[in-house]
Structures are given as structure tokens and as C-alpha cells.
Design a protein around this motif. Structure first.
Motif, PDB file in Angstrom:
ATOM      1  N   SER A 101       0.903  -1.288   0.009  1.00 29.72           N
ATOM      2  CA  SER A 101       0.088   0.042   0.248  1.00 29.72           C
ATOM      3  C   SER A 101       0.793   1.235   0.053  1.00 29.72           C
ATOM      4  O   SER A 101       1.996   1.226   0.418  1.00 29.72           O
ATOM      5  CB  SER A 101      -0.763  -0.031   1.129  1.00 29.72           C
ATOM      6  OG  SER A 101      -0.141   0.128   2.298  1.00 29.72           O
ATOM      7  N   PRO A 138       2.178   4.807   1.017  1.00 33.00           N
ATOM      8  CA  PRO A 138       2.184   5.595   2.325  1.00 33.00           C
ATOM      9  C   PRO A 138       1.541   7.128   1.890  1.00 33.00           C
ATOM     10  O   PRO A 138       1.623   7.622   0.663  1.00 33.00           O
ATOM     11  CB  PRO A 138       3.708   5.801   2.701  1.00 33.00           C
ATOM     12  CG  PRO A 138       4.499   5.679   1.404  1.00 33.00           C
ATOM     13  CD  PRO A 138       3.474   4.647   0.695  1.00 33.00           C
ATOM     14  N   GLN A 139       1.195   7.756   2.890  1.00 30.18           N
ATOM     15  CA  GLN A 139       0.548   8.980   2.815  1.00 30.18           C
ATOM     16  C   GLN A 139       1.585  10.137   1.985  1.00 30.18           C
ATOM     17  O   GLN A 139       1.104  11.078   1.394  1.00 30.18           O
ATOM     18  CB  GLN A 139      -0.121   9.532   3.978  1.00 30.18           C
ATOM     19  CG  GLN A 139      -0.729  10.842   3.908  1.00 30.18           C
ATOM     20  CD  GLN A 139      -1.932  10.770   3.041  1.00 30.18           C
ATOM     21  OE1 GLN A 139      -2.648   9.964   3.225  1.00 30.18           O
ATOM     22  NE2 GLN A 139      -1.901  11.672   1.925  1.00 30.18           N
ATOM     23  N   SER A 140       2.704   9.904   2.355  1.00 25.58           N
ATOM     24  CA  SER A 140       3.893  10.818   2.121  1.00 25.58           C
ATOM     25  C   SER A 140       4.157  10.646   0.483  1.00 25.58           C
ATOM     26  O   SER A 140       4.344  11.708  -0.128  1.00 25.58           O
ATOM     27  CB  SER A 140       5.277  10.457   2.552  1.00 25.58           C
ATOM     28  OG  SER A 140       5.450   9.156   2.542  1.00 25.58           O
ATOM     29  N   LEU A 149       1.499   9.569  -1.476  1.00 28.05           N
ATOM     30  CA  LEU A 149       0.330  10.211  -2.001  1.00 28.05           C
ATOM     31  C   LEU A 149       0.553  11.776  -2.373  1.00 28.05           C
ATOM     32  O   LEU A 149      -0.033  12.367  -3.129  1.00 28.05           O
ATOM     33  CB  LEU A 149      -0.828   9.736  -1.098  1.00 28.05           C
ATOM     34  CG  LEU A 149      -1.255   8.216  -1.222  1.00 28.05           C
ATOM     35  CD1 LEU A 149      -2.345   8.067  -0.055  1.00 28.05           C
ATOM     36  CD2 LEU A 149      -1.648   7.920  -2.563  1.00 28.05           C
ATOM     37  N   ASP A 150       0.825  12.492  -1.051  1.00 28.72           N
ATOM     38  CA  ASP A 150       1.119  13.718  -1.258  1.00 28.72           C
ATOM     39  C   ASP A 150       2.069  14.268  -2.228  1.00 28.72           C
ATOM     40  O   ASP A 150       1.883  15.381  -2.816  1.00 28.72           O
ATOM     41  CB  ASP A 150       1.929  14.174   0.294  1.00 28.72           C
ATOM     42  CG  ASP A 150       0.671  13.934   1.374  1.00 28.72           C
ATOM     43  OD1 ASP A 150      -0.546  13.817   1.113  1.00 28.72           O
ATOM     44  OD2 ASP A 150       1.058  14.100   2.645  1.00 28.72           O
ATOM     45  N   ASP A 182      -7.248   6.856  -2.829  1.00 30.37           N
ATOM     46  CA  ASP A 182      -6.908   5.653  -2.293  1.00 30.37           C
ATOM     47  C   ASP A 182      -8.193   4.739  -1.956  1.00 30.37           C
ATOM     48  O   ASP A 182      -8.712   4.881  -0.917  1.00 30.37           O
ATOM     49  CB  ASP A 182      -5.963   5.951  -1.278  1.00 30.37           C
ATOM     50  CG  ASP A 182      -5.159   4.544  -0.757  1.00 30.37           C
ATOM     51  OD1 ASP A 182      -5.529   3.491  -1.228  1.00 30.37           O
ATOM     52  OD2 ASP A 182      -4.202   4.742   0.243  1.00 30.37           O
ATOM     53  N   SER A 219       9.002   9.722   6.272  1.00 31.04           N
ATOM     54  CA  SER A 219       8.295  10.572   5.390  1.00 31.04           C
ATOM     55  C   SER A 219       8.613  11.436   4.376  1.00 31.04           C
ATOM     56  O   SER A 219       8.333  11.468   3.506  1.00 31.04           O
ATOM     57  CB  SER A 219       6.978  11.011   6.208  1.00 31.04           C
ATOM     58  OG  SER A 219       6.346  10.052   6.895  1.00 31.04           O
ATOM     59  N   ARG A 274       8.683  11.306   0.399  1.00 32.05           N
ATOM     60  CA  ARG A 274       7.931  12.382  -0.214  1.00 32.05           C
ATOM     61  C   ARG A 274       8.833  12.916  -1.499  1.00 32.05           C
ATOM     62  O   ARG A 274       8.563  12.852  -2.591  1.00 32.05           O
ATOM     63  CB  ARG A 274       7.405  13.266   0.605  1.00 32.05           C
ATOM     64  CG  ARG A 274       6.521  14.191  -0.147  1.00 32.05           C
ATOM     65  CD  ARG A 274       6.275  15.583   0.831  1.00 32.05           C
ATOM     66  NE  ARG A 274       5.190  16.612   0.102  1.00 32.05           N
ATOM     67  CZ  ARG A 274       5.644  17.478  -0.687  1.00 32.05           C
ATOM     68  NH1 ARG A 274       6.746  17.577  -0.955  1.00 32.05           N
ATOM     69  NH2 ARG A 274       4.638  18.423  -1.132  1.00 32.05           N
TER      70      ARG A 274
END
Length: 489
Positions: A293, A295-297, A299-300, A319, A355, A359
Motif C-alpha cells: 500500500s 504511504p501518505q507521504s 500520495l502527497d 486511495d 516520510s 515524499r
């Protein structure tokens, strides 16, 4: 999630305490762990997943010929007290493992429903090793689930794993399809260790090869490349990007590979050729050589990419249960975009959590992939402004062609054709017009990301080598970007 460093001989492994809350997550963990043991060995390995119906359950076996397991990777697993999972699995893993220097094959049982602090291994009688030296691990368990459900889930997961095209690991998924009269093995997925690339090729080269194959099979929904797309002239434009962190900083040694493919068909796609998510882009994300999956980093990072600079407008990012989808506003009707990312450590250990580094690496590698695609494919990924300018190229090329060919001065015509790189016998109108149009679009494309106000006008009629040399010397560096050295594998 806790991290543990273990030393096994000269190998350094990073063990992650993971919480298991579903049968799917458990199966993916077992396959990923086997894959990591194969990578640690460094030689040609085989990873096999076998399903055998044992009504009312299904026996699952995941085996590999990699390094022997330390067993700590299983000991640190945490199983959530979920009634659905509890009803399908008793929490017991049967493990057989041996190292290359071991004289025995060790058999143990582990009940993961016990608390981690009080969990203990139940050692069973070992078996003597005979014949040549070998190493490997087999993990088996029984699951109360329909075999078709397990097979579909594992097929999708393994086929996504095969996108990475690890050259030394052969992967097989098979199922026992026999009945009372006898047992027959049906092979579902098989990946040979053979490859058109040398085994010491860079990871990005294997990822590019595997992703091209994945896209040509419409997300591996087909066994072979789509013949319909091939016969109608489907064109793949590919861009790759590699970003890595410096070894002397926090998160050092981390690498992010990106491959972006833009596919275009000359005729409307048939129903069978439609992508699983329609016009949306599914972004495949891999962590340490295994589907994961995002990570949010990361996605950002995807939302922060200046897509408009490449003629794209990102409408939304979603997501959906681990499936990342990008939706575009202005994508032409016969064009589709596919993206894959892979983060790993240069050394044979798990990549660390950071993170900020994640990113930065994601954003940088995606931009490098877009930039490479733009440079290799003239007229592709033009910004909105450059696209408007390029729309005038056909009319301008037609006008210039008329001026050249209508001249009565043969010496003038010859000089013009020479500057265009054409011979006198190639002076038909269509050839000259296409050549001029291509050169116009080429110049527009090369100058797209530059400041038009601050640059001098470039000559249309210069050799490509000189032009490329000047462009390369004037490479842009965007403000705020971190620059990472290219990894030395």
C-alpha cells in the motif's frame, strides 16, 4: 509497527512487527517474506505457492530455496482478535527451515494467537539432510475459505510482484485440481528466471521491462500481450526515473524507481481492451520488491507534482483500499497513462520509514520519468502553452514548403533541402513539409520548460548533436528540489 535488526551470518535483516487482520494480509506477508529470503541468498532461487483443497479447508504452502529463516520474522507477527479471521484460521503456522550449513531440516509449530510476549515455538522432530547442500523454508497453514477466492487473490498479488522482474527468482503458483482418483497440479503463474537482460542490469531496467509487459497484457488480465492492440498499432511511450538519498544523511541508501507509460491507439479500443479502471490511472506501489500500500507521504508527493507543466491536469487522487487511482481532466480519448513506483534500499535490507525522504524521492523520480519521456518523444507531454504554439506548426510548415519549392532558384532550393537534411530527390512536397513540421515541434518541445522571454531564439536548422549538447549544458533545476546522486549498483 516496531523494527528489529537481526544478524544472520553476514546478512543484516530488518524485521518488522506486523499486525495481521485478514487472510489476504497473512498470505501476502508469507509470500513477501519468502521473496526476501530468496533475495538474501543472492543466487538463483525458486518460490512456490501451492493450494490444496482439504474440505472444509484449503491447505496453503509457501516454500522457497532462499536463506533459512531466523523464525524471528514469524515470532513478531501480531494477529488481531478479529472474529472473521478467527473463524477462518486457527492461528497455527507449520514451519520447516534449514540453512546451507545445517545438517538437519528443523520443524516447528507456532501459534500466533498467543500473546507475543509469551509466544513460544513448539519444536518437532528434525529430519536429517541427505545429498547436496541446500537451504530453504516452507510455511504451511489451513484456511477455511473458498479456493477460488484464495487463488484469485494470490494470482493478482503475484502477477503484480512479477512486474519487478527479479532476475534470479522463479515464482510459481499452482493448485491441486485432482479428485479422489488422483492428484493433478494445475500451474497458474510461472515466472522463469531467464530474461533478455543480463542478471547484473539495474533494477530500473527490469522494472521497465516488466511494466511494459504488464501494460501490454492490460494489467496482466491476459496471459499474452493483447493481439488486438498490436494489430491496431498501439504505441507505448516510456519514461523512467531513479532518485536516491545520499548515504550520509538520515534515510541514506533509499532508492525510488519510477516508470511511466503513455499508451495510445490509432482506433477506438475494443471492449476487451478497456483498462480495469477505465480512463483512470492505477499507480502500482512496491516496497522492498513486494507490492504494498502507498504511504501518505507518496500520495502527497503525487499531488504536488506540477502535472500542468507536462500538459496534464490532475482532477483527483483516490486511495481505494490500497488501490491508488489518478483521474485526469484533459486526457485525449485514445490515450491511457500507467505508473509504477518501487522504493527499496541499495543494500539487501528493508527500507526505513522516513516520510520526508519518501515524499522527496517519489516526487523526484516521477518528474525524472516525465522528463525522460518528454525528451525521447518529440511533441509528447507539451505544456498547454507549448501545445497551442505547436498547433500552428502544420500551417507554418506548409507555407515554408511552398516558398522553397516555388522558387526558380535551384541553388536556393538545394541549400534549403541540405539544411533540412534532405536530398534533391526527396524534394516532394509531403516529405519537405513533414520534415519542417517535425523540426518546428522539436524546437517547441525542447524549449517548453524554459523561459521563452529569457532565451535566445534557437535555429531550426542545426544538427541534433549540437542542439542536444547545448540543451544538456543548460539543464534546469527547479527551486526547492533535492538533488540525489544516481545509485551505484
Amino acid at each position: 509497527m516496531r523494527l528489529y535488526l537481526l544478524f544472520s551470518g553476514t546478512l543484516m535483516l530488518l524485521v518488522v512487527q506486523m499486525e495481521i487482520d485478514s487472510v489476504e494480509k497473512l498470505c501476502k506477508f508469507l509470500i513477501s517474506s519468502a521473496f526476501q529470503r530468496c533475495r538474501q541468498l543472492g543466487y538463483i532461487c525458486r518460490l512456490s505457492v501451492f493450494l490444496k483443497p482439504e474440505p472444509p479447508s484449503v491447505r496453503i504452502s509457501v516454500s522457497d530455496t532462499g536463506v533459512g529463516s531466523t523464525l524471528e520474522e514469524f515470532h513478531e507477527l501480531k494477529v488481531r482478535n478479529d472474529p472473521i479471521l478467527t473463524g477462518k484460521w486457527d492461528g497455527v503456522l507449520s514451519i520447516a527451515t534449514t540453512g546451507i550449513t545445517d545438517t538437519e531440516i528443523h520443524h516447528v509449530k507456532l501459534d500466533l494467537k498467543e500473546n507475543t510476549s509469551s509466544r513460544r515455538l513448539v519444536r518437532l522432530p528434525s529430519a536429517a539432510k541427505n545429498g547436496p547442500k541446500f537451504s530453504g523454508t516452507e510455511v504451511s497453514l489451513s484456511i477455511s475459505e473458498k479456493i477460488d477466492v484464495l487463488l484469485a487473490m494470490m494470482t493478482i498479488f503475484i502477477r503484480k510482484m512479477l512486474v519487478l522482474r527479479s532476475p534470479k527468482i522463479a515464482i510459481e503458483l499452482s493448485v491441486d485440481s485432482g479428485d479422489i482418483t488422483g492428484s493433478q497440479h494445475k500451474r497458474i503463474v510461472l515466472e522463469n528466471a531467464c530474461s533478455v537482460l543480463p542478471v547484473d542490469a539495474a533494477n530500473i531496467d527490469f522494472l521497465k521491462l516488466g511494466f511494459e509487459d504488464y501494460v501490454s497484457k492490460h494489467g496482466n488480465r491476459l496471459v499474452e500481450a493483447c493481439q488486438s492492440c498490436s494489430s491496431t498499432g498501439k504505441i507505448l511511450k516510456v519514461g523512467t526515473g531513479v532518485a536516491c538519498s545520499s548515504g550520509n544523511q538520515q534515510g541514506g541508501g533509499q532508492v525510488m524507481d519510477s516508470v511511466i507509460i503513455i499508451s495510445e491507439t490509432t482506433v477506438p479500443a475494443q471492449t476487451s481492451c478497456c483498462c480495469l479502471y477505465g480512463r483512470k490511472t492505477e499507480v502500482l506501489y512496491n516496497r522492498d520488491f513486494s507490492p504494498s500500500s502507498m504511504p501518505q507521504s507518496s500520495l502527497d508527493a503525487l499531488t504536488s507534482v506540477e502535472w500542468k507543466k507536462y500538459g496534464l491536469t490532475l482532477r483527483s487522487l483516490a486511495d481505494q483500499d490500497g488501490i491508488v487511482l489518478l483521474e485526469w481532466e484533459n486526457l485525449p480519448p485514445r490515450v491511457h497513462i500507467d505508473i509504477v513506483l518501487h522504493r527499496y534500499n541499495r543494500q539487501k535490507m528493508s527500507s526505513s520509514e522516513n516520510s520526508r525522504v519518501d515524499r522527496t524521492l517519489t516526487r523526484k523520480s516521477v518528474k525524472l520519468a516525465l522528463k525522460e519521456m518528454k525528451e525521447k518523444n518529440i511533441g509528447v507531454l507539451l505544456s498547454e502553452r507549448a501545445l497551442k504554439i505547436s498547433n500552428y506548426a502544420p500551417d507554418l510548415a506548409k507555407t515554408i514548403t511552398g516558398l522553397i519549392l516555388s522558387s526558380n532558384d535551384l541553388n536556393f532550393q538545394g541549400q534549403c533541402l541540405s539544411l533540412l537534411g534532405l536530398q534533391c530527390q526527396e524534394s516532394n512536397r509531403d516529405t519537405v513539409e513533414k520534415c519542417i513540421k517535425d523540426k518546428l515541434i522539436s524546437v517547441i518541445s525542447k524549449h517548453d520548460s524554459k523561459s521563452w522571454e529569457s532565451r535566445e531564439a534557437s535555429s531550426l536548422f542545426v544538427d541534433d548533436y549540437s542542439q542536444q549538447k547545448r540543451i544538456g549544458a543548460d539543464e534546469e533545476r527547479e527551486e526547492g528540489d533535492e538533488v540525489f546522486p544516481y545509485p551505484d549498483f
